[in-house]
Design an enzyme around this catalytic site. Structure first.
Site, PDB file in Angstrom:
ATOM      1  CB  SER A 152      -1.108  -0.005   1.284  1.00  0.00           C
ATOM      2  OG  SER A 152      -2.087   0.929   0.933  1.00  0.00           O
ATOM      3  CG  ASP A 228      -7.314  -3.288  -2.334  1.00  0.00           C
ATOM      4  OD1 ASP A 228      -8.044  -2.512  -1.772  1.00  0.00           O
ATOM      5  OD2 ASP A 228      -5.925  -3.614  -2.294  1.00  0.00           O
ATOM      6  CG  HIS A 261      -5.555  -2.941   1.115  1.00  0.00           C
ATOM      7  ND1 HIS A 261      -4.938  -2.373  -0.258  1.00  0.00           N
ATOM      8  CD2 HIS A 261      -5.051  -2.002   1.799  1.00  0.00           C
ATOM      9  CE1 HIS A 261      -4.084  -1.518   0.021  1.00  0.00           C
ATOM     10  NE2 HIS A 261      -4.101  -1.330   1.333  1.00  0.00           N
TER      11      HIS A 261
END
Length: 282
Positions: A152, A228, A261
């Site tokens: 991320s 995600d 995620h």
């Protein structure tokens, strides 16, 4: 390296050791924590390569080390892992005035801030590229051979740092990276505050912009889950793919069906990433 480090904890795992340390950072002007996994094969006579992992928003040095399940394969491959914190911390280090999760503490974005009050402490780019590797190489049986990865916000950090420093790293990988931060809410909020209003300066921390202007000589592996929740608004992997096509670097983007995620996603493919890096860390 004259800086002292102090061990906070250690535990044996798969034959190697996971250890957490604290140290005073001259670059960040505060005390910092980092974690390291040292495989059993490492010694002064056999220094091992290093896999640097950069974590995402709200994370610390602990998230990857505790949740990713990376130690078994790292031990098998003879690779050390270093996981720094995600921002400066401590008394006097400014935070988001609203306490938001996506700016300030835990959200350093791996850049060198130029704006007050952030510029005094938020120099994470220099910390990751210069200070921390020097510290690690001075205190542990590791070589100067290293690669970089992250998740991320940390995926953004790994991509931008790797692209800008191809002489220092052998390979880059990322899970769910923020690929085009100049064009997403997370990046725009952080960059406008850390770097100011001149959006030309933002481009130096955007992997899509960097690929277009600099290219990349390092192999890159990116895994992205197609379930995600941040995919379309924040992460934009197709923008990275389009930028790569313009300059033809070695980018492999794998869209993974059904994954989100979370660290469950990272657990599922971390072995692939470690073996990918191992090919270039020889």
């Amino acid at each position: 390296m004259s800086i002292d480090i102090e061990m906070v904890s250690q535990a044996k795992v798969f034959g190697g050791f996971h250890k957490q340390y604290t140290h005073p950072s001259k670059v960040l002007q505060c005390d910092m924590k980092f974690a390291v996994f040292i495989p059993s094969s490492a010694s002064t006579d056999n220094p091992v390569p290093v896999f640097y992992w950069l974590s995402g928003l709200t994370c610390t040095d602990e998230n990857f080390m505790q949740k990713a399940g990376a130690f078994r394969v790292a031990e098998e491959l003879g690779i050390a892992i270093v996981a720094p914190d995600t921002s400066p911390r401590g008394e006097g280090v400014p935070d988001d005035p609203d306490g938001a999760y996506d700016f300030g503490l835990g959200a350093g974005f791996y850049l060198n801030a130029t704006q007050e009050p952030w510029s005094k402490h938020y120099q994470m780019y220099d910390y990751i590229v210069q200070e921390l590797p020097e510290l690690v190489e001075a205190h542990f049986p590791v070589s100067t051979v290293k690669s970089i990865s992250g998740h991320s916000m940390g995926g953004h950090g790994a991509l931008t740092i790797g692209i800008k420093n191809p002489e220092q790293y052998r390979a880059i990988s990322a899970f769910s990276p923020i690929t085009n931060p100049t064009n997403c809410p997370w990046g725009q909020k952080a960059f406008s505050r850390y770097l100011g209003s001149d959006q030309e300066l933002w481009k130096d921390y955007d992997s899509c912009e960097l690929l277009t202007t600099r290219g990349c000589t390092l192999p890159i592996l990116v895994d992205q889950g197609d379930s995600d929740g941040f995919l379309e608004e924040q992460l934009k992997p197709q923008a990275l793919e389009q930028a790569a096509k313009q300059v033809d670097p070695s980018l492999t983007l794998r869209m993974q069906p059904g994954y989100d995620h979370s660290y469950f996603f990272i657990q599922s493919f971390i072995d692939d990433h470690l073996r990918f890096h191992a090919e270039y860390l020889k």
